[in-house]
Design a protein around this motif. Sequence first.
Motif, mmCIF file in Angstrom:
data_model
loop_
_atom_site.group_PDB
_atom_site.id
_atom_site.type_symbol
_atom_site.label_atom_id
_atom_site.label_comp_id
_atom_site.label_asym_id
_atom_site.label_seq_id
_atom_site.Cartn_x
_atom_site.Cartn_y
_atom_site.Cartn_z
ATOM 1 N N ARG A 1 0.819 -1.213 0.000
ATOM 2 C CA ARG A 1 0.000 0.000 0.000
ATOM 3 C C ARG A 1 0.853 1.263 0.000
ATOM 4 O O ARG A 1 0.420 2.311 -0.498
ATOM 5 C CB ARG A 1 -0.928 -0.004 1.207
ATOM 6 N N ARG A 2 2.056 1.165 0.543
ATOM 7 C CA ARG A 2 2.931 2.340 0.649
ATOM 8 C C ARG A 2 3.990 2.389 -0.446
ATOM 9 O O ARG A 2 4.884 3.227 -0.419
ATOM 10 C CB ARG A 2 3.644 2.335 2.009
ATOM 11 N N SER B 1 5.349 5.541 -2.147
ATOM 12 C CA SER B 1 6.119 6.521 -1.379
ATOM 13 C C SER B 1 7.528 6.031 -1.067
ATOM 14 O O SER B 1 8.286 6.719 -0.375
ATOM 15 C CB SER B 1 5.390 6.847 -0.062
ATOM 16 N N TYR B 2 7.896 4.858 -1.587
ATOM 17 C CA TYR B 2 9.220 4.306 -1.321
ATOM 18 C C TYR B 2 10.292 5.152 -1.992
ATOM 19 O O TYR B 2 10.160 5.558 -3.163
ATOM 20 C CB TYR B 2 9.312 2.862 -1.829
#
Length: 212
Positions: free
Chosen positions: A72-73, A76-77
Amino acid sequence: MRHETWRDMTAVASSEPVAGDAAIISASIDEPEHFAALYGRYANQLYRYAYRRVGPEHAEDVVADTFVAAFRRRDSYDTARTDARPWLFGIATKEIARWHRAEAARYRAFARSGAAPADDGMADAVADAVSARAAGPALTEALASLAPGDRDVLLLAAWGELTYEQIAGTLEIKIGTVRSRLHRARRILRARLRSQGWAEQGRTERGRTEES
């Protein structure tokens, strides 16, 4: 949904081509199936880490939740970080915090039974070459007594095998904080073990090994 995601990742992970972690995550933004390659690469390491901390009852949930949260993230990595392992261990550590009561209970149970969730490498890292088998109850009791932040740093180093720099990035703290927490945790463990005679035994065993 969580366990469906776990099974889906398991099914396709082995078929993914070899690529760098950052490249995999970038590709997964438009083609989500690429993210499964990270599961194939790191699931076993994360499971061993979670298993040692919260036991088999919760380890699979921790790993599943870790990969779901990471997925889900993923947009933003920071792709400048070529190694995703510290990122995943950071997420896993936060997930484990939800099971802190289970972790503390696990260590108390090990202390009562005389077993130890640690191997000789763990003892080397945190207790100056003390035999983990011999010091098991004392070691696990001491782990349970540590402040959560200190325990996270210690076990990311000993069981996650992360560097100071990686731990700092994982927990979003300064390297100096990593060093101070690790020093404090090791000092507490050594004091606990020494109070029960295990530190002296460890030094004796090491001396015999060196003599032979």
